[in-house]
Scaffold this active site. Structure first.
Site, PDB file in Angstrom:
ATOM      1  NE  ARG A   1     -13.168  -2.831  -3.601  1.00  0.00           N
ATOM      2  CZ  ARG A   1     -13.018  -3.748  -2.552  1.00  0.00           C
ATOM      3  NH1 ARG A   1     -13.465  -4.853  -2.851  1.00  0.00           N
ATOM      4  NH2 ARG A   1     -12.301  -3.259  -1.643  1.00  0.00           N
TER       5      ARG A   1
ATOM      6  NE  ARG B   1     -23.091   5.181  -1.170  1.00  0.00           N
ATOM      7  CZ  ARG B   1     -22.798   5.518   0.102  1.00  0.00           C
ATOM      8  NH1 ARG B   1     -21.462   5.499   0.160  1.00  0.00           N
ATOM      9  NH2 ARG B   1     -23.422   5.755   1.111  1.00  0.00           N
TER      10      ARG B   1
ATOM     11  CD  GLU C   1      -8.389  -3.796  -2.597  1.00  0.00           C
ATOM     12  OE1 GLU C   1      -7.519  -4.546  -3.193  1.00  0.00           O
ATOM     13  OE2 GLU C   1      -8.594  -3.683  -1.331  1.00  0.00           O
TER      14      GLU C   1
ATOM     15  CD  GLN D   1      -4.569   4.606   6.215  1.00  0.00           C
ATOM     16  OE1 GLN D   1      -5.361   4.002   6.458  1.00  0.00           O
ATOM     17  NE2 GLN D   1      -3.973   4.906   4.831  1.00  0.00           N
ATOM     18  N   PRO D   2      -5.648   8.721  10.315  1.00  0.00           N
ATOM     19  CG  PRO D   2      -6.040  10.563   8.990  1.00  0.00           C
ATOM     20  CD  PRO D   2      -5.033   9.632   9.170  1.00  0.00           C
TER      21      PRO D   2
ATOM     22  CE  LYS E   1      -4.120  -2.161   1.829  1.00  0.00           C
ATOM     23  NZ  LYS E   1      -3.841  -3.438   1.814  1.00  0.00           N
TER      24      LYS E   1
ATOM     25  CD  GLU F   1      -7.134  -1.124   1.097  1.00  0.00           C
ATOM     26  OE1 GLU F   1      -7.259  -2.093   0.363  1.00  0.00           O
ATOM     27  OE2 GLU F   1      -7.116  -1.276   2.126  1.00  0.00           O
TER      28      GLU F   1
ATOM     29  CB  SER G   1     -10.541  -5.633   7.398  1.00  0.00           C
ATOM     30  OG  SER G   1     -10.965  -4.657   6.371  1.00  0.00           O
TER      31      SER G   1
ATOM     32  CE  LYS H   1      -4.971   0.805   5.919  1.00  0.00           C
ATOM     33  NZ  LYS H   1      -6.256   0.675   5.054  1.00  0.00           N
TER      34      LYS H   1
END
Length: 305
Positions: free
Chosen positions: A258, A230, A275, A176-177, A99, A273, A142, A135
């Site tokens: 994605r 959505r 993906e 990360q916040p 990442k 992210e 996750s 992470k």
């Protein structure tokens, strides 16, 4: 070209790449089998680290659910380089499975969630307030991910222990916040599939909030997600296009993509992210999406080697 194999067999052969724990594919991915068969394409689930697999026997290998690779990333990237026809390609796999690509996209002015990086052996001092996500830079589903309220002494201690645990395992850590808009707006995933003229937007879904507290481990390969349909907003599509435009080598090489977005503090979409390796495509949540994925695979099969 793929013609020599197709002429010998009468139909192209496609491996839908998965892992041992999902040897029959994720249920969502199985939805593409019938549309592929209707197009004269023979597809089957194949486990990526099965030493008995003859990868050159397939006209195309499509990465779908090899979700056990995170602790063996070097092995996975090395394997990807040995597959003659892989989608998405091995170089994309190498870039996208770490990442740190987020730092590259941020440098290209893509709005991304701010990220601090803690290398193995480095010390990390937790802030005294604010909610943060901890992470690993290489992860899936996750796994090894937690949310911490650093104003809480117990959470602060757990966050430091989480970073130390990843560091001791030789893993790069991301801090990360926490973007609180996810608690109400959720996360939006925009799905893109290949067409004759490149990637095309296919559909979008909403994912509910998943991180409720410190990392307590995950049973299985991934945390269960709350998914609903959505409609993508113009601002979300614009950020997605901006992120995709920054992919090294361009989007012409991609079978799918994605783009995961959450509203930032000012309400504007922020990239969480991108993906490109093994994302759930949620084709069961949009009319025609299984056919569009089958068409994308057919498009890649028709390309010259």
């Amino acid at each position: 070209m793929i013609d020599h194999q197709q002429s010998a067999r009468g139909e192209p052969r496609v491996a839908l790449v998965t892992c041992t724990e999902l040897s029959d594919l994720d249920p969502d991915d199985r939805l593409v089998l019938a549309p592929l068969a209707a197009r004269g394409i023979a597809a089957e689930a194949v486990v990526w680290d099965d030493p008995a697999v003859d990868w050159p026997a397939y006209d195309l290998a499509v990465l779908r659910s090899p979700w056990d690779y995170a602790l063996r990333r070097d092995e996975f990237v090395g394997w990807a380089r040995t597959v003659p026809a892989l989608a998405n390609p091995a170089e994309v796999v190498r870039w996208n499975t770490d990442k740190r690509y987020l730092a590259e996209l941020s440098a290209a002015d893509v709005p991304t969630v701010p990220t601090a990086w803690v290398a193995p052996g480095e010390s990390w001092v937790a802030a005294r307030s604010g909610e943060y996500v901890v992470k690993p830079a290489v992860s899936a589903g996750s796994q090894d991910t937690g949310r911490y309220d650093l104003a809480d002494p117990e959470h602060r201690e757990l966050a430091v222990a989480h970073v130390r645990r990843l560091s001791d395992a030789g893993r790069l850590t991301m801090v990360q916040p926490y973007l609180h808009a996810v608690d109400t707006a959720g996360e939006t995933a925009l799905l893109f599939l290949a067409g004759p003229d490149g990637l095309r937007f296919s559909h979008a879904i909403r994912k509910g909030p998943m991180l409720t507290g410190p990392d307590l481990g995950v049973e299985g390969l991934y945390k269960v997600e709350e998914i609903s349909v959505r409609t993508a907003a113009p601002a979300q599509l614009a950020v997605a296009e901006q992120a995709l435009a920054a992919v090294p080598g361009g989007t012409g090489q991609l079978l799918y993509a994605r783009v995961d977005l959450i509203p930032g503090p000012d309400g504007s979409p922020v990239l969480v992210e991108l993906e490109l390796t093994e994302p759930s495509l949620f084709i069961g949540y949009a009319d025609g999406a299984p056919d569009r994925l089958a068409d994308a695979i057919a498009t890649h099969l028709a390309r010259p080697a």
